[in-house]
Design a protein around this motif. Sequence first.
Motif, PDB file in Angstrom:
ATOM      1  N   PRO A  57       0.821  -1.208   0.000  1.00  0.00           N
ATOM      2  CA  PRO A  57       0.000   0.000   0.000  1.00  0.00           C
ATOM      3  C   PRO A  57       0.858   1.262   0.000  1.00  0.00           C
ATOM      4  O   PRO A  57       1.841   1.356   0.746  1.00  0.00           O
ATOM      5  N   LEU A  77      -5.991  -6.563   1.952  1.00  0.00           N
ATOM      6  CA  LEU A  77      -6.063  -5.421   2.849  1.00  0.00           C
ATOM      7  C   LEU A  77      -5.509  -5.839   4.209  1.00  0.00           C
ATOM      8  O   LEU A  77      -5.806  -6.934   4.702  1.00  0.00           O
ATOM      9  N   TYR A 108      -3.411   0.815  -3.143  1.00  0.00           N
ATOM     10  CA  TYR A 108      -4.221   0.873  -1.939  1.00  0.00           C
ATOM     11  C   TYR A 108      -4.079  -0.407  -1.120  1.00  0.00           C
ATOM     12  O   TYR A 108      -4.161  -0.394   0.093  1.00  0.00           O
ATOM     13  N   ALA A 109      -3.864  -1.524  -1.814  1.00  0.00           N
ATOM     14  CA  ALA A 109      -3.777  -2.826  -1.159  1.00  0.00           C
ATOM     15  C   ALA A 109      -2.393  -3.427  -1.372  1.00  0.00           C
ATOM     16  O   ALA A 109      -1.608  -2.950  -2.191  1.00  0.00           O
TER      17      ALA A 109
END
Length: 255
Positions: A57, A77, A108-109
């Motif tokens: 991330p 996540l 983002y992940a």
Amino acid sequence: MSMGQSSPDPRRPAAASDLSAFRGNRLLAALPAAVLRELTPHLRQITLERGRVVFEPGDDVETTHLPAGPAIISLVLVTRDGREVEAASIGREGAAGGIVSAGNKPAYARAVVQVAGPAMAIATEVLEAAKRRHPEISDLFSRYADSLLAQVMQSVLCNALHPVEQRACRWLLSTHDRAESNVIRLTQQALAEMLGVQRTTVSGVAKALEHRGLIRQHHGHVEILDRDGLEEACCECYRAVEDHFAVLLPEVAED
């Protein structure tokens, strides 16, 4: 969607005259031959090893990875206390990175290799420049982005409403779609991490599925014995995502 696994030199571009090298990734295979030949000098054949972290991330995703054969990259996540859950998985039907364009591309992940296998790699900036030159590339990746978002949204519903056994069946079916055979290289610990549950929970689910004759467990492997039965035991989430993908990307979904 089966392709043979190889162990190519990760530094070597694919031969410009041999477009068969790209058929393992169906997103690349769906491109017009002339466009694919233009990208060929920039594509590298690599081998993804299980557990390899492709990006974290916040990383700028400088390289786009396109799995082939049985290779699967999971988008995971991670919570502050280190717990993980899979939001989506990417196999030979797609790409990790290079889906959206313009400016910085922070992840983002976490992207981690869940199932080892071959892949193609290309600099994201090269891919995005090609999108600007060729609307067909941009259109293809935009439709794939939509299908990947559908997978993420369906996962939210599935994780919130459906029991672990149905969620495990969904994961096994999706992985089997990308596998070379009925045998999937998968440990119970890995499946537990993807589902965000304890290993003991997955162990109980696996034993129940094995007792019903749907799967057979091996050391580090799961063998699919009854595909139809596994679909019956699954929730509607697997079929919903598959049907949406087939509508958006029929040329990628077709065998």
